[in-house]
Design a protein around this motif. Structure first.
Motif, PDB file in Angstrom:
ATOM      1  N   VAL A 161     -52.677  10.292 144.354  1.00 11.97           N
ATOM      2  CA  VAL A 161     -51.747  11.275 144.199  1.00 11.97           C
ATOM      3  C   VAL A 161     -50.510  11.388 144.507  1.00 11.97           C
ATOM      4  N   SER A 162     -50.476  11.075 146.180  1.00 18.91           N
ATOM      5  CA  SER A 162     -49.026  11.465 147.185  1.00 18.91           C
ATOM      6  C   SER A 162     -48.232  10.643 146.326  1.00 18.91           C
ATOM      7  N   ARG A 163     -48.367   9.750 145.505  1.00 13.63           N
ATOM      8  CA  ARG A 163     -47.606   8.474 144.907  1.00 13.63           C
ATOM      9  C   ARG A 163     -47.357   8.896 143.864  1.00 13.63           C
ATOM     10  N   TRP A 164     -47.786   9.464 143.322  1.00 10.48           N
ATOM     11  CA  TRP A 164     -47.982   9.895 141.838  1.00 10.48           C
ATOM     12  C   TRP A 164     -46.632  10.936 142.180  1.00 10.48           C
ATOM     13  N   VAL A 165     -46.688  11.675 142.603  1.00  9.36           N
ATOM     14  CA  VAL A 165     -45.779  12.824 142.931  1.00  9.36           C
ATOM     15  C   VAL A 165     -44.944  12.486 143.409  1.00  9.36           C
ATOM     16  N   ARG A 166     -44.648  11.137 144.489  1.00  9.73           N
ATOM     17  CA  ARG A 166     -42.955  10.739 144.789  1.00  9.73           C
ATOM     18  C   ARG A 166     -42.585   9.830 143.681  1.00  9.73           C
ATOM     19  N   ARG A 167     -43.468   9.020 142.933  1.00  9.39           N
ATOM     20  CA  ARG A 167     -42.955   8.548 141.616  1.00  9.39           C
ATOM     21  C   ARG A 167     -42.304   9.230 141.347  1.00  9.39           C
ATOM     22  N   ASN A 168     -42.691  10.609 140.164  1.00 10.82           N
ATOM     23  CA  ASN A 168     -42.102  11.322 139.385  1.00 10.82           C
ATOM     24  C   ASN A 168     -40.768  12.293 140.046  1.00 10.82           C
ATOM     25  N   ALA A 169     -41.447  13.336 141.263  1.00  3.18           N
ATOM     26  CA  ALA A 169     -40.472  14.055 141.367  1.00  3.18           C
ATOM     27  C   ALA A 169     -38.986  13.768 141.450  1.00  3.18           C
ATOM     28  N   VAL A 170     -38.284  12.530 141.244  1.00  2.00           N
ATOM     29  CA  VAL A 170     -37.227  12.115 141.402  1.00  2.00           C
ATOM     30  C   VAL A 170     -36.484  11.853 139.961  1.00  2.00           C
ATOM     31  N   THR A 171     -37.109  11.441 138.654  1.00  2.00           N
ATOM     32  CA  THR A 171     -37.153  11.216 137.773  1.00  2.00           C
ATOM     33  C   THR A 171     -36.608  12.414 136.815  1.00  2.00           C
ATOM     34  N   ARG A 172     -35.577  12.119 135.758  1.00  2.00           N
ATOM     35  CA  ARG A 172     -35.394  13.275 134.825  1.00  2.00           C
ATOM     36  C   ARG A 172     -36.111  14.853 133.731  1.00  2.00           C
ATOM     37  N   ASP A 173     -37.348  13.407 133.893  1.00  3.07           N
ATOM     38  CA  ASP A 173     -38.753  15.246 133.868  1.00  3.07           C
ATOM     39  C   ASP A 173     -38.920  15.839 134.438  1.00  3.07           C
ATOM     40  N   TRP A 174     -38.444  15.275 136.087  1.00  5.47           N
ATOM     41  CA  TRP A 174     -39.119  16.699 136.993  1.00  5.47           C
ATOM     42  C   TRP A 174     -37.520  17.122 137.717  1.00  5.47           C
ATOM     43  N   ALA A 175     -37.526  15.957 138.621  1.00  5.06           N
ATOM     44  CA  ALA A 175     -36.094  16.418 139.264  1.00  5.06           C
ATOM     45  C   ALA A 175     -35.151  16.861 137.523  1.00  5.06           C
ATOM     46  N   GLY A 176     -34.493  16.705 137.189  1.00 10.39           N
ATOM     47  CA  GLY A 176     -33.785  16.638 136.055  1.00 10.39           C
ATOM     48  C   GLY A 176     -34.251  18.092 135.087  1.00 10.39           C
ATOM     49  N   ALA A 177     -35.109  17.766 135.353  1.00 12.79           N
ATOM     50  CA  ALA A 177     -35.384  19.694 134.187  1.00 12.79           C
ATOM     51  C   ALA A 177     -35.719  20.941 135.464  1.00 12.79           C
ATOM     52  N   GLY A 178     -35.643  20.567 136.902  1.00 13.64           N
ATOM     53  CA  GLY A 178     -35.351  21.353 137.870  1.00 13.64           C
ATOM     54  C   GLY A 178     -36.172  22.049 138.473  1.00 13.64           C
ATOM     55  N   ILE A 179     -37.411  20.729 137.925  1.00 16.52           N
ATOM     56  CA  ILE A 179     -38.478  20.980 138.992  1.00 16.52           C
ATOM     57  C   ILE A 179     -38.706  20.565 140.465  1.00 16.52           C
ATOM     58  N   ARG A 180     -39.242  21.605 141.692  1.00 18.49           N
ATOM     59  CA  ARG A 180     -39.476  20.681 142.546  1.00 18.49           C
ATOM     60  C   ARG A 180     -40.758  19.728 142.878  1.00 18.49           C
ATOM     61  N   LEU A 181     -41.031  19.400 142.823  1.00 18.87           N
ATOM     62  CA  LEU A 181     -42.566  18.369 142.965  1.00 18.87           C
ATOM     63  C   LEU A 181     -42.661  17.461 144.113  1.00 18.87           C
ATOM     64  N   ASN A 182     -43.433  18.100 145.225  1.00 14.02           N
ATOM     65  CA  ASN A 182     -44.108  18.381 146.626  1.00 14.02           C
ATOM     66  C   ASN A 182     -45.536  18.098 146.671  1.00 14.02           C
ATOM     67  N   ALA A 183     -45.339  17.637 148.255  1.00  8.28           N
ATOM     68  CA  ALA A 183     -46.969  17.400 148.405  1.00  8.28           C
ATOM     69  C   ALA A 183     -47.264  18.232 150.070  1.00  8.28           C
ATOM     70  N   ILE A 184     -48.366  18.398 150.158  1.00  7.68           N
ATOM     71  CA  ILE A 184     -48.668  19.209 151.178  1.00  7.68           C
ATOM     72  C   ILE A 184     -49.958  18.374 151.836  1.00  7.68           C
ATOM     73  N   ALA A 185     -50.108  17.802 153.354  1.00 11.77           N
ATOM     74  CA  ALA A 185     -51.142  17.208 153.691  1.00 11.77           C
ATOM     75  C   ALA A 185     -51.543  17.692 154.513  1.00 11.77           C
ATOM     76  N   PRO A 186     -52.874  18.553 154.284  1.00 13.92           N
ATOM     77  CA  PRO A 186     -53.198  18.879 155.316  1.00 13.92           C
ATOM     78  C   PRO A 186     -53.928  18.380 156.437  1.00 13.92           C
ATOM     79  N   GLY A 187     -54.728  18.441 157.473  1.00 13.48           N
ATOM     80  CA  GLY A 187     -55.602  18.299 158.338  1.00 13.48           C
ATOM     81  C   GLY A 187     -56.793  18.679 158.415  1.00 13.48           C
ATOM     82  N   ALA A 188     -57.738  18.695 159.619  1.00 15.18           N
ATOM     83  CA  ALA A 188     -58.922  19.601 159.553  1.00 15.18           C
ATOM     84  C   ALA A 188     -58.819  21.217 159.042  1.00 15.18           C
ATOM     85  N   ILE A 189     -58.917  21.751 158.216  1.00 19.93           N
ATOM     86  CA  ILE A 189     -58.350  23.190 158.245  1.00 19.93           C
ATOM     87  C   ILE A 189     -60.107  23.717 157.992  1.00 19.93           C
TER      88      ILE A 189
END
Length: 284
Positions: free
Chosen positions: A164-192
């Protein structure tokens, strides 16, 4: 004020995020398997379709942001590897793909996907399983992971979070996401310290393993503090944040991988852009 959808809103970090957004005056559409505005089982295609349709109907075709916090941990069980993959991977990407037009309608929407520091601290996760998920073949991923026996659930968890992290990074920079004004990022928690972790800590064998895991600052993270990070990632201050995976894990990732990343980009990947760099230098 905006309209946000939060999956996994009934407990843990998802609940903390939903509560924080509501306290700030936003409208939140919570999605969970129980006790939510939209009750849906994200481990099934039908449940994911229910979540998609109900949220789109409720938001009127516009979402200012989405937080994909629903997930299953690596608890043992015969069917658990499959359920983990269905919720942690397909329960993220299928919803986001369906909600993308509503996010684009907001022009400056933000999306935060919950990854995990398990992406970098669980060893020997097979790349074939990750690639199978990214190719849309969850059943193949499960078959690959079953060779790990009792450890299959842990491997499925790590693999699903990497995918899912790779999917985020692959898609975040595309026209459909970044180009559409959508900022797509991920947060990686540890032991919460969430209900899931508390349940694991109640079992002596699991508690011993958890306490032995290196957390340089010590202790466990707080769900409320994670919510603060997520709310920042949804804010206007995060307009320039795109395709990032933010580790909030007490230093565990750095403990294991201090010298692994960042690393220089291979020249062959940069070659198509070198002429632009040279042209820029000639004017500087």
């Amino acid at each position: 004020m905006g309209t946000y959808v939060v999956t996994g809103s009934a407990s843990g970090m998802g609940r903390a995020v939903a509560e924080r957004l509501r306290a700030d005056g936003h409208t939140v559409i919570g999605v969970d398997i129980q006790a939510a505005d939209v009750v849906a089982d994200l481990s099934t295609p039908a449940g994911r379709r229910t979540a998609v349709d109900a949220v789109l109907s409720t938001c009127g075709g516009r979402l200012d942001g989405a937080v994909l916090a629903a997930g299953l941990g690596p608890t043992p069980g015969k069917d658990q590897p499959s359920r983990i993959i269905q919720v942690n991977f397909f329960g993220v990407i299928e919803l986001l793909q369906a909600w993308r037009p509503a996010l684009a309608a907001a022009e400056r929407a933000k999306v935060v996907v919950f990854s995990s520091n398990s992406t970098t601290t669980i060893p020997a996760i097979p790349g074939r399983a990750i690639r199978a998920m990214l190719d849309g073949d969850g059943e193949k991923a499960v078959r690959i992971l079953r060779i790990f026996g009792r450890a299959a659930a842990s491997m499925a968890y790590g693999a699903s979070k990497i995918a899912v992290s790779r999917w985020v990074r692959r898609n975040a920079v595309t026209r459909d996401w970044a180009g559409a004004g959508i900022r797509l990022n991920a947060i990686a928690p540890g032991a919460i310290l969430t209900p899931l972790l508390e349940k694991q800590l109640s079992t002596p064998a699991e508690a011993k393993t958890i306490h032995s895991f290196p957390v340089p600052i010590g202790g466990f993270g707080d769900a409320g503090q994670l919510a603060d990070w997520v709310v920042f990632m949804l804010s206007d201050a995060a307009d320039f944040l795109c395709g990032s995976v933010l580790f909030v894990d007490g230093g565990s990732d750095a403990y294991f991988r201090a010298d692994d990343w960042p690393g220089s980009l291979p020249a062959r990947r940069l070659a198509p852009y070198l002429w632009k760099f040279k042209r820029f230098k000639s004017f500087s």
